[in-house]
Design an enzyme around this catalytic site. Structure first.
Site, PDB file in Angstrom:
ATOM      1  N   THR A 167      -2.517 -32.180 -22.100  1.00 36.49           N
ATOM      2  CA  THR A 167      -1.282 -32.485 -21.886  1.00 36.49           C
ATOM      3  C   THR A 167      -0.283 -34.399 -21.555  1.00 36.49           C
ATOM      4  O   THR A 167      -1.251 -34.468 -20.924  1.00 36.49           O
ATOM      5  CB  THR A 167      -0.887 -31.767 -19.922  1.00 36.49           C
ATOM      6  OG1 THR A 167      -1.558 -30.482 -20.118  1.00 36.49           O
ATOM      7  CG2 THR A 167       0.253 -32.385 -19.045  1.00 36.49           C
ATOM      8  N   GLY A 215      -3.555 -31.045 -14.762  1.00 39.45           N
ATOM      9  CA  GLY A 215      -5.009 -30.816 -14.210  1.00 39.45           C
ATOM     10  C   GLY A 215      -4.600 -28.709 -14.595  1.00 39.45           C
ATOM     11  O   GLY A 215      -3.590 -28.425 -15.078  1.00 39.45           O
ATOM     12  N   THR A 216      -5.667 -27.934 -13.401  1.00 39.39           N
ATOM     13  CA  THR A 216      -5.581 -26.870 -13.326  1.00 39.39           C
ATOM     14  C   THR A 216      -3.811 -27.109 -12.366  1.00 39.39           C
ATOM     15  O   THR A 216      -4.740 -27.172 -11.266  1.00 39.39           O
ATOM     16  CB  THR A 216      -6.490 -26.436 -12.231  1.00 39.39           C
ATOM     17  OG1 THR A 216      -7.932 -26.633 -12.978  1.00 39.39           O
ATOM     18  CG2 THR A 216      -7.077 -24.949 -12.991  1.00 39.39           C
ATOM     19  N   GLY A 217      -3.305 -25.969 -13.290  1.00 38.52           N
ATOM     20  CA  GLY A 217      -1.707 -25.647 -12.771  1.00 38.52           C
ATOM     21  C   GLY A 217      -1.752 -25.034 -11.653  1.00 38.52           C
ATOM     22  O   GLY A 217      -0.988 -25.426 -10.392  1.00 38.52           O
ATOM     23  N   ARG A 240       2.173 -16.868 -18.405  1.00 36.82           N
ATOM     24  CA  ARG A 240       1.731 -17.557 -17.363  1.00 36.82           C
ATOM     25  C   ARG A 240       1.897 -19.438 -17.382  1.00 36.82           C
ATOM     26  O   ARG A 240       3.096 -19.833 -18.916  1.00 36.82           O
ATOM     27  CB  ARG A 240      -0.096 -18.225 -17.709  1.00 36.82           C
ATOM     28  CG  ARG A 240      -0.253 -19.196 -16.807  1.00 36.82           C
ATOM     29  CD  ARG A 240      -0.563 -20.673 -17.108  1.00 36.82           C
ATOM     30  NE  ARG A 240      -0.896 -21.250 -16.052  1.00 36.82           N
ATOM     31  CZ  ARG A 240      -0.914 -22.140 -16.480  1.00 36.82           C
ATOM     32  NH1 ARG A 240      -0.532 -23.183 -17.693  1.00 36.82           N
ATOM     33  NH2 ARG A 240      -2.128 -23.138 -15.665  1.00 36.82           N
TER      34      ARG A 240
HETATM   35  N1  ASP Z   1      -1.355 -29.053 -15.813  1.00 31.12           N
HETATM   36  C1  ASP Z   1      -1.521 -28.051 -17.488  1.00 31.12           C
HETATM   37  C2  ASP Z   1      -1.135 -27.196 -16.684  1.00 31.12           C
HETATM   38  O1  ASP Z   1      -2.070 -26.114 -15.627  1.00 31.12           O
HETATM   39  C3  ASP Z   1      -2.534 -27.819 -18.161  1.00 31.12           C
HETATM   40  C4  ASP Z   1      -3.225 -29.975 -17.990  1.00 31.12           C
HETATM   41  O2  ASP Z   1      -2.602 -30.198 -17.526  1.00 31.12           O
HETATM   42  O3  ASP Z   1      -4.710 -29.610 -18.474  1.00 31.12           O
HETATM   43  O4  ASP Z   1      -0.692 -26.044 -17.701  1.00 31.12           O
END
Ligand code: ASP
Length: 332
Positions: free
Chosen positions: A201, A253-255, A229
């Site tokens: 990202t 990160g984990t959105g 999603r």
């Molecule tokens: N934050 C992004 C998402 O969850 C993914 C990432 O940053 O790796 O879509």
């Protein structure tokens, strides 16, 4: 040996050959005691498990991509351009780079399709815009900016967002445009089913000569995510936030975790209302709220101080400012 759960971006960050003159910096990477720089920029290319044995060639390619984006944004700010323009141009550059999971090179969802998310925010006015789950827009960050500037809304999704972008003159692309062999392999290998698989990202935070802050983020999301999603990247307050005099934030990160905890807005609250430094605020949120391995943030204050805080083994990142700083980092 137990690895530290969270890593702050410090002076010791691996620097590229084109590093500018070394100036005195705080641990979070900003000026100490001196005048704030006239402009400042920080970027990221995603946080995640970045193997140490990535290989010299791949490391060089990632550095090259980050350097190019950092140079593009620095030129905008050095020439007196706005922080919004710098953020958009940096992110467009990274979206066009197939190494990153945004624009070309975006990951595949469970159906073998690409659905992209992006947002941008103007710290001067709190104007903001985003697009979510779009599959025909080459540069989602530009579409996000158009949503901000040409509609009364802040977030458009799916076919409505795609139609809007086309009406605004953005030429649509086919899904093939986003294809890369590497992401296709991750898709067919079924990665992501057991957790986060994505990385790459991209995001940027900038301070211009007028003292205006801006932030933006763009992503293809998570590998093999369910169709439809939407992650944190297009959500203002989760993956992106900017407010003049407080800070600009972009996360990766984990959105779902970032949305749950309102990460970007919460960091801004801790700085603006709580009086925390950008580094303290970022640490409190990334260490205190996000579980290990869930990601990281870049935070830029109005004084040019930058915090890069992540609880993953690495985060592709870079920083530049008017004092000549020009640095790229990948691991701790
Ligand atoms: N934050 C992004 C998402 O969850 C993914 C990432 O940053 O790796 O879509």
């Amino acid at each position: 040996m137990l690895r530290r759960a969270t890593v702050a971006f410090v002076v010791a960050l691996a620097v590229c050959g084109c590093t500018g003159p070394e100036t005195s910096r705080s641990a979070s990477g900003g000026p100490v005691g001196g005048q704030p720089p006239a402009w400042a920029l920080a970027i990221h290319g995603g946080a995640g498990t970045i193997p140490r044995d990535l290989g010299a060639e791949r490391v060089a390619r990632y550095r090259e991509g980050l350097e190019r984006a950092l140079r593009v944004g620095s030129a905008v700010l050095e020439d007196g351009g706005t922080s919004l323009d710098a953020v958009e141009q940096v992110i467009r550059t990274l979206e066009d780079d197939p190494r990153f999971n945004a624009g070309k090179g975006a990951v595949f969802n469970r159906d073998g399709k690409h659905e992209l998310d992006a947002s941008i925010m103007d710290g001067a006015t709190l104007a903001c815009g985003g697009v979510a789950a779009v599959g025909t827009i080459r540069n989602p960050i530009t579409a996000a900016r158009l949503v901000m500037e040409r509609t009364r809304h802040v977030l458009l999704s799916g076919t409505g967002a795609e139609r809007f972008a086309e009406e605004q003159g953005l030429e649509p692309v086919g899904q093939d445009y986003f294809f890369t062999e590497r992401r296709y392999r991750s898709h067919v290998e079924g990665l992501g089913a057991g957790g986060r698989e994505g990385g790459g990202t991209v995001g940027a935070v900038a301070l211009d000569r007028e003292g205006n802050l801006a932030a933006g983020t763009s992503t293809g999301g998570l590998t093999n995510k369910l169709p439809g999603r939407v992650g944190d990247s297009p959500i203002i307050g989760a993956g992106t936030y900017a407010r003049n005099g407080v800070c600009a934030v972009s996360g990766t990160g984990t959105g779902e975790e970032f949305i749950r905890h309102g990460v970007a807005r919460r960091i801004a609250y801790l700085v603006g209302d709580g009086g925390a430094t950008v580094e303290e605020a970022a640490r409190r949120v990334v260490e205190g709220l996000l579980g290990p391995g869930h990601g990281g943030v870049i935070v830029l204050g109005p004084d040019g101080n930058v915090a890069f805080v992540f609880n993953t083994p690495g985060m592709y990142r870079g920083a530049a400012d008017a004092s000549g700083r020009f640095e790229i980092g990948i691991w701790e």
